[in-house]
Design a protein around this motif. Structure first.
Motif, PDB file in Angstrom:
ATOM      1  N   ILE A 179       1.000  -1.101  -0.183  1.00 16.25           N
ATOM      2  CA  ILE A 179      -0.070   0.011   0.059  1.00 16.25           C
ATOM      3  C   ILE A 179       0.882   1.151  -0.006  1.00 16.25           C
ATOM      4  O   ILE A 179       1.360   1.499   0.854  1.00 16.25           O
ATOM      5  N   SER A 188      -0.751  -4.710  -5.080  1.00 12.63           N
ATOM      6  CA  SER A 188      -0.713  -3.339  -4.828  1.00 12.63           C
ATOM      7  C   SER A 188      -2.147  -2.458  -4.694  1.00 12.63           C
ATOM      8  O   SER A 188      -2.878  -2.739  -5.369  1.00 12.63           O
ATOM      9  N   ALA A 189      -1.935  -1.518  -3.635  1.00 16.80           N
ATOM     10  CA  ALA A 189      -2.989  -0.580  -3.407  1.00 16.80           C
ATOM     11  C   ALA A 189      -2.247   0.951  -3.677  1.00 16.80           C
ATOM     12  O   ALA A 189      -1.585   1.226  -2.806  1.00 16.80           O
ATOM     13  N   THR A 238      -1.737   4.515  -3.417  1.00 14.98           N
ATOM     14  CA  THR A 238      -2.162   5.911  -2.371  1.00 14.98           C
ATOM     15  C   THR A 238      -2.013   7.154  -3.282  1.00 14.98           C
ATOM     16  O   THR A 238      -2.654   8.091  -3.065  1.00 14.98           O
ATOM     17  N   THR A 281     -10.758   5.700  -2.550  1.00 15.56           N
ATOM     18  CA  THR A 281     -10.134   4.707  -3.740  1.00 15.56           C
ATOM     19  C   THR A 281      -9.022   3.574  -2.918  1.00 15.56           C
ATOM     20  O   THR A 281      -9.148   2.460  -3.543  1.00 15.56           O
ATOM     21  N   VAL A 282      -8.265   4.178  -2.271  1.00 10.73           N
ATOM     22  CA  VAL A 282      -7.373   3.371  -1.725  1.00 10.73           C
ATOM     23  C   VAL A 282      -7.949   2.368  -0.970  1.00 10.73           C
ATOM     24  O   VAL A 282      -7.659   1.124  -0.903  1.00 10.73           O
ATOM     25  N   GLN A 306      -9.252  -0.516  -3.057  1.00  2.00           N
ATOM     26  CA  GLN A 306      -8.389  -1.343  -3.601  1.00  2.00           C
ATOM     27  C   GLN A 306      -7.796  -2.294  -2.617  1.00  2.00           C
ATOM     28  O   GLN A 306      -7.685  -3.656  -3.025  1.00  2.00           O
ATOM     29  N   ALA A 362     -10.799  -5.031  -2.363  1.00  4.29           N
ATOM     30  CA  ALA A 362     -10.781  -5.820  -3.501  1.00  4.29           C
ATOM     31  C   ALA A 362      -9.749  -6.895  -3.355  1.00  4.29           C
ATOM     32  O   ALA A 362      -9.915  -8.119  -3.645  1.00  4.29           O
ATOM     33  N   VAL A 363      -8.629  -6.482  -3.283  1.00  7.61           N
ATOM     34  CA  VAL A 363      -7.393  -7.689  -3.062  1.00  7.61           C
ATOM     35  C   VAL A 363      -7.793  -8.518  -1.813  1.00  7.61           C
ATOM     36  O   VAL A 363      -7.622  -9.897  -2.025  1.00  7.61           O
TER      37      VAL A 363
END
Length: 261
Positions: A8, A35-36, A38, A58-59, A62, A65-66
Motif C-alpha cells: 500500500i 498493490s493498492a 495511494t 479509492t485506496v 483497492q 478488493a485484493v
C-alpha cells in the motif's frame, strides 16, 4: 501454497521506489505481489516533480478488493501522503485483521522532497502504528515519531522504546542517515535490542532503499514470522541490491537499487 504480499504505497514513475520497488522485491524473494496505490508521483532519479493524491475511499476499495478475493500473508505500508488516507488504511487493515503489517513511515524522499502532510503524523501515531508488526523509520522519521533528537546510540535506543510505546510490536530504526562508516540498524522487539551492521557501499545509487527494505521484510515474514530473522534476511537482500547497483548508470541523480538479476 503461494505466499501473497500487498504493498500500500505511492507509484514512482521512475521505477526505483514505491510500489514498483516493492513489487520487484516481492517477486525476487518469491512472493506474489499486489498493490493498492495511494498516490501517483511524478519523479525520476533527480527528485519528485509532482504528486497526485488518490482519494481515501479509492485506496480503501483497492485494499478490500485484493484481500477479499486473493488474501494476504503480509502487508507493507509505504507512502500515504495525508491523514485521510492514513486513517482509511489503518481502518481497513483492522477490519481485515491483518497480522503481519510492515509500516515504512515515509515522510521525505531521498531527494529531500516532502511526501507526507504534517497533520498526518499524528494519525500515523494514533491509528497506524498500533497495527504495525514492524515499523521501519529512518533517523529523521524516528525523531518525529519519538519526539526526541537522535545524537548517538543511547538516543536511538530511547527512540525505539518510545515508538514501541505507540503500539508497534517491533521497531527498526535504520542507520543509513547516520554519520558513520558503517550502516547500523537497531531493532527493538519489545524486550531486546538487536543491532545489524554492514559496511557502507560507496555509491550514489540508493534510490528505493527504504522501500525495498520494508517490502523485503514483509516478503520474508510470509515464510518466517520471526521478526528479527525477517529483518536480518531483508538487510542482507538490500545490501546485495545496493552492491549490484553500485556502478550502474541509470538517470542523472540517485539511481535505483532494484535492478534485474
Amino acid at each position: 501454497m503461494l505466499k501473497r504480499a500487498l504493498t500500500i504505497a505511492g507509484s514512482d514513475s521512475g521505477g526505483g521506489a514505491g510500489i514498483q520497488a516493492d513489487l520487484k522485491a516481492f517477486e525476487n524473494i518469491g512472493v506474489f505481489g499486489m498493490s493498492a496505490i495511494t498516490a501517483v508521483t511524478i519523479q525520476n532519479t533527480l527528485g519528485v516533480q509532482g504528486i497526485h493524491q488518490l482519494p481515501a475511499e479509492t485506496v480503501a476499495a483497492q485494499i478490500d478488493a485484493v484481500i477479499s478475493d486473493i488474501g494476504v500473508d503480509s502487508v507493507k505500508v509505504g507512502m500515504l501522503g495525508n491523514a485521510a488516507v492514513t486513517a482509511a488504511v489503518a481502518e481497513r487493515l483492522a477490519a481485515h485483521d491483518v497480522k503481519y503489517v510492515v509500516v515504512d513511515p515515509v515522510m521525505v524522499a531521498t531527494s529531500g522532497d516532502l511526501l507526507l502532510e504534517t497533520d498526518a503524523v499524528q494519525t500515523i501515531k494514533e491509528k497506524l502504528l498500533p497495527r504495525a508488526f514492524i515499523v521501519t523509520p529512518n533517523k529523521y522519521e524516528a525523531e518525529i515519531l519519538a519526539g526526541i533528537k537522535i545524537t548517538g546510540a543511547d538516543s536511538v535506543y530511547r527512540a525505539a522504546r518510545l515508538i514501541h510505546g505507540l503500539g508497534a510490536r517491533g521497531v527498526l530504526i535504520k542507520g543509513g542517515h547516520m554519520d558513520d562508516h558503517e550502516a547500523t540498524d537497531v531493532f527493538f522487539d519489545g524486550q531486546k535490542m538487536h543491532t545489524f551492521t554492514l559496511p557502507r557501499v560507496d555509491t550514489r545509487n540508493t534510490h528505493g532503499t527504504g522501500c525495498t527494505l520494508s517490502s523485503a521484510i514483509a516478503a520474508y515474514l510470509c515464510f518466517n514470522p520471526d521478526p528479527a530473522a525477517a529483518v536480518q534476511a531483508a538487510k542482507d537482500y538490500v545490501y546485495r541490491r545496493i552492491a549490484k547497483a553500485r556502478d550502474q548508470v541509470l538517470g542523472h541523480g540517485s539511481g535505483p537499487i532494484c535492478l534485474p538479476g
